[in-house]
Design an enzyme around this catalytic site. Structure first.
Site, PDB file in Angstrom:
ATOM      1  N   ASP A 243      -5.044  20.717  53.512  1.00  0.00           N
ATOM      2  CA  ASP A 243      -4.865  20.841  54.857  1.00  0.00           C
ATOM      3  C   ASP A 243      -4.170  19.899  55.550  1.00  0.00           C
ATOM      4  OD1 ASP A 243      -6.331  23.567  54.991  1.00  0.00           O
ATOM      5  OD2 ASP A 243      -8.169  21.800  54.596  1.00  0.00           O
TER       6      ASP A 243
ATOM      7  N   GLN B 202     -11.624  28.186  66.017  1.00  0.00           N
ATOM      8  CA  GLN B 202     -10.295  27.913  65.259  1.00  0.00           C
ATOM      9  C   GLN B 202      -9.792  28.963  64.604  1.00  0.00           C
ATOM     10  OE1 GLN B 202     -12.173  24.666  62.741  1.00  0.00           O
ATOM     11  NE2 GLN B 202     -10.831  25.374  61.092  1.00  0.00           N
TER      12      GLN B 202
ATOM     13  N   SER C  42     -12.198  27.658  49.919  1.00  0.00           N
ATOM     14  CA  SER C  42     -13.116  28.502  50.026  1.00  0.00           C
ATOM     15  C   SER C  42     -12.702  29.859  50.042  1.00  0.00           C
ATOM     16  CB  SER C  42     -13.884  28.128  51.360  1.00  0.00           C
ATOM     17  OG  SER C  42     -14.300  26.965  51.466  1.00  0.00           O
ATOM     18  N   ARG C  43     -11.520  30.146  50.465  1.00  0.00           N
ATOM     19  CA  ARG C  43     -11.037  31.361  50.740  1.00  0.00           C
ATOM     20  C   ARG C  43     -10.454  32.059  49.181  1.00  0.00           C
ATOM     21  NH1 ARG C  43      -8.995  29.504  56.189  1.00  0.00           N
ATOM     22  NH2 ARG C  43      -9.622  30.771  57.452  1.00  0.00           N
TER      23      ARG C  43
ATOM     24  N   GLY D 240      -8.977  16.467  53.743  1.00  0.00           N
ATOM     25  CA  GLY D 240      -8.308  16.777  52.643  1.00  0.00           C
ATOM     26  C   GLY D 240      -6.793  16.953  52.553  1.00  0.00           C
TER      27      GLY D 240
ATOM     28  N   HIS E 137     -14.192  19.784  48.281  1.00  0.00           N
ATOM     29  CA  HIS E 137     -14.981  19.071  49.417  1.00  0.00           C
ATOM     30  C   HIS E 137     -15.859  17.904  48.657  1.00  0.00           C
ATOM     31  CE1 HIS E 137     -14.902  23.401  51.215  1.00  0.00           C
ATOM     32  NE2 HIS E 137     -14.536  22.522  51.873  1.00  0.00           N
TER      33      HIS E 137
HETATM   34  O1  PAF Z   1     -10.904  21.894  57.169  1.00  0.00           O
HETATM   35  C1  PAF Z   1     -11.873  22.584  57.665  1.00  0.00           C
HETATM   36  O2  PAF Z   1     -12.805  23.077  56.717  1.00  0.00           O
HETATM   37  C2  PAF Z   1     -12.122  22.665  59.185  1.00  0.00           C
HETATM   38  O3  PAF Z   1     -10.809  22.967  59.885  1.00  0.00           O
HETATM   39  C3  PAF Z   1     -12.821  21.494  59.862  1.00  0.00           C
HETATM   40  C4  PAF Z   1     -11.879  20.211  59.889  1.00  0.00           C
HETATM   41  C5  PAF Z   1     -13.983  21.212  59.034  1.00  0.00           C
HETATM   42  C6  PAF Z   1     -13.004  21.912  61.206  1.00  0.00           C
HETATM   43  O4  PAF Z   1     -13.571  22.789  61.361  1.00  0.00           O
END
Ligand code: PAF
Length: 280
Positions: free
Chosen positions: A150, A61, A186-187, A147, A37
């Site tokens: 993803d 989500q 983060s996971r 990023g 991040h």
């Molecule tokens: O990548 C993430 O952390 C999430 O999918 C995002 C883009 C912040 C949307 O909640």
């Protein structure tokens, strides 16, 4: 650094900043920030007058059986890291602030969000595109940074921005790995030491597949089969290992120039994703 908890505060701030000719860079996050991040934030800092970071674990989500409740949260730590990286504004709404109780409008991308993570998490991208749309309306960014970890999310958001004419540039941030090669997430915090060691097989599998495909692009199936075997041998439960055309997220054809080899696998109960993108 200012922390806004309400949508109105953020939108009023952003609209005033735009009126005074300032550029805004947005980095959407779900918090529990890590070096991945921070690299996105640094890209935004180098380019924008005002950097806004959103910290919001977005319920839309997550499917009911997923890890919304246990998703790691540490706002104090996130705020400290943002301050150190010269963020101007953190937007940290709670769920009730972000979504009205009877909210009934979603944004749906229907092509790129179908394969890979979309196949195993059917409502995931609808939640992402909806919350990102809301964040765009609230933060009024000139650009937003996402990023490459993803990668499918990045492609879906770029398609949404193009299709819905958002006046926003989407900037890629490189995938950042820990020293041992594990893609930062983060996971990762859910993993035991043993699971973490075994999870390194995902990157190993992807690198093996990439090398094999570059050596013989006619044998993608064999490369993917072997990649799955690498993860399975490390006692990972493969969700998918796929090679798709990066432009279309469809099966590669003779015309394919850019390939993404992407994987998702469970170690214990933790689902991790990773990818390699390369030119053929
Ligand atoms: O990548 C993430 O952390 C999430 O999918 C995002 C883009 C912040 C949307 O909640």
């Amino acid at each position: 650094m200012t922390v806004f908890k309400t949508k109105k505060e953020l939108q009023n701030f952003a609209l005033a900043a735009k009126r005074s000719g300032k550029t805004i860079g947005l980095v959407p996050t779900m918090g529990f920030l890590h070096a991945g991040h921070m690299s996105l934030i640094d890209i935004a800092r180098a380019k924008a007058d005002i950097v806004i970071v959103s910290v919001f674990v977005n319920p839309t989500q997550f499917a009911p059986n997923e890890d919304f409740d246990s998703y790691p949260r540490d706002f104090e730590r996130d705020a400290k890291m943002c301050e150190e990286h010269k963020v101007d504004v953190i937007f940290a709404p709670n769920r009730e602030e972000m979504y009205d109780a009877n909210a009934s409008t979603y944004v749906n991308e229907l092509m790129l969000s179908r394969p890979l993570c979309g196949a195993s998490r059917p409502t995931f991208f609808r939640g992402v595109t909806t919350v990102v749309t809301k964040l765009f309306h609230l933060a009024q960014p000139d650009f937003a940074v996402f990023g490459e970890k993803d990668a499918q999310q990045l492609l879906v958001i770029k398609r949404m921005v193009r299709d819905l004419d958002f006046p926003i540039e989407i900037i890629n941030g490189k995938l950042i790995r820990d020293e041992d090669g594990l893609a930062m997430s983060s996971r990762n915090r859910y993993l035991s030491a043993d699971e973490r060691k075994r999870a390194l097989s995902i990157h190993r599998a992807l690198l093996g597949a990439k090398a094999a495909i570059l050596a013989d692009p006619g044998k993608i199936d064999v490369a993917l089969h072997n990649a799955k075997a690498v993860i399975t041998a490390a006692e990972g439960r493969v969700d998918y290992v796929s090679a798709l055309d990066t432009e279309t997220l469809e099966e590669p054809t003779a015309k394919t120039k850019h390939l993404i080899v992407a994987a998702a696998a469970f170690f214990g109960t933790t689902r991790l994703i990773d990818n390699e993108m390369f030119d053929l």
